[in-house]
Design an enzyme around this catalytic site. Structure first.
Site, PDB file in Angstrom:
ATOM      1  N   HIS A  97       1.175  -1.220   0.184  1.00 17.43           N
ATOM      2  CA  HIS A  97       0.066   0.321  -0.049  1.00 17.43           C
ATOM      3  C   HIS A  97       0.786   1.378   0.208  1.00 17.43           C
ATOM      4  CE1 HIS A  97       0.598  -0.868   4.356  1.00 17.43           C
ATOM      5  NE2 HIS A  97       0.666   0.683   4.904  1.00 17.43           N
ATOM      6  N   HIS A  99       1.266   5.063   1.317  1.00 18.65           N
ATOM      7  CA  HIS A  99       0.777   5.890   2.134  1.00 18.65           C
ATOM      8  C   HIS A  99       0.016   7.911   1.239  1.00 18.65           C
ATOM      9  CE1 HIS A  99       0.420   4.101   5.940  1.00 18.65           C
ATOM     10  NE2 HIS A  99       2.332   3.718   5.772  1.00 18.65           N
TER      11      HIS A  99
HETATM   12  P1  AMP Z   1       2.317   0.133   7.756  1.00 20.14           P
HETATM   13  O1  AMP Z   1       2.566   0.993   8.860  1.00 20.14           O
HETATM   14  O2  AMP Z   1       3.205   1.387   6.855  1.00 20.14           O
HETATM   15  O3  AMP Z   1       1.569  -1.189   6.843  1.00 20.14           O
HETATM   16  O4  AMP Z   1       0.595   1.010   7.645  1.00 20.14           O
HETATM   17  C1  AMP Z   1      -0.704   0.455   7.500  1.00 20.14           C
HETATM   18  C2  AMP Z   1      -1.559   1.427   7.705  1.00 20.14           C
HETATM   19  O5  AMP Z   1      -2.686   1.033   7.553  1.00 20.14           O
HETATM   20  C3  AMP Z   1      -1.762   2.214   9.113  1.00 20.14           C
HETATM   21  O6  AMP Z   1      -1.304   3.699   8.627  1.00 20.14           O
HETATM   22  C4  AMP Z   1      -2.888   1.831   9.576  1.00 20.14           C
HETATM   23  O7  AMP Z   1      -3.779   3.132  10.184  1.00 20.14           O
HETATM   24  C5  AMP Z   1      -3.804   1.301   8.595  1.00 20.14           C
HETATM   25  N1  AMP Z   1      -4.978   0.501   9.101  1.00 20.14           N
HETATM   26  C6  AMP Z   1      -5.076  -0.914   9.569  1.00 20.14           C
HETATM   27  N2  AMP Z   1      -6.446  -1.674   9.745  1.00 20.14           N
HETATM   28  C7  AMP Z   1      -6.366  -0.574   9.010  1.00 20.14           C
HETATM   29  C8  AMP Z   1      -8.772  -0.764   8.197  1.00 20.14           C
HETATM   30  N3  AMP Z   1      -9.221  -1.538   9.320  1.00 20.14           N
HETATM   31  N4  AMP Z   1      -8.820   0.499   7.861  1.00 20.14           N
HETATM   32  C9  AMP Z   1      -8.327   1.905   7.305  1.00 20.14           C
HETATM   33  N5  AMP Z   1      -6.655   1.517   7.924  1.00 20.14           N
HETATM   34  C10 AMP Z   1      -6.141   0.271   8.372  1.00 20.14           C
END
Ligand code: AMP
Ligand code: ZN
Length: 132
Positions: A97, A99
């Protein structure tokens, strides 16, 4: 089991920012800054290194397009687009993903520092990272 695959399959609710046959963009639940959005491929890849180039490019194309729209609609002064690869880089969800993080001023909730490390031999670094 992958939480983002479950979101893509509508097993877990999310706020859809954009969707097409290959890509989904949702609001990040943490909203590090106002408008924080995640762009992900519908096909599961653990991270950008594992993904095929076409999938990575499709995600980045969507991120670029959404970043412009989000900046315009929020009035953000800037934006960071980034992907974390592996735990060492802060990745917590092992599904690729990107950001999109709108920036409002240098004191907002995102801290990204680029501190220079002690003097480096750039020729040695170049040789190392470009070796076949
Ligand atoms: P990363 O640390 O780059 O893997 O980012 C994962 C992101 O996913 C974090 O910023 C979380 O806040 C986000 N996240 C985790 N669970 C959910 C969810 N159910 N819906 C939306 N965002 C999420
Ligand atoms: Zn997944």
């Amino acid at each position: 089991m992958c939480i983002f695959c479950d979101i893509i399959d509508h097993k877990i609710p999310s706020k859809t920012v954009y969707e097409d046959e290959n890509v989904l963009a949702i609001l990040d639940i943490s909203q590090v800054t106002y408008g924080h959005t995640l762009v992900m491929p519908k096909k599961h890849f653990a991270n950008i290194i594992e993904a095929d180039e076409e999938t990575a490019a499709l995600c980045m194309k969507t991120a670029k397009r959404l970043a412009g729209k989000i900046m315009k609609n929020t009035g953000a002064a800037g934006i960071n687009i980034l992907t974390n690869c592996n735990e060492a880089a802060g990745q917590t969800v092992p599904h690729l993903h990107f950001h999109i993080i709108p920036r409002y001023d240098e004191n907002d909730s995102l801290i990204l520092r680029f501190d220079p490390s002690p003097e480096q031999d750039l020729d040695e670094v170049l040789k190392k990272i470009t070796a076949e």
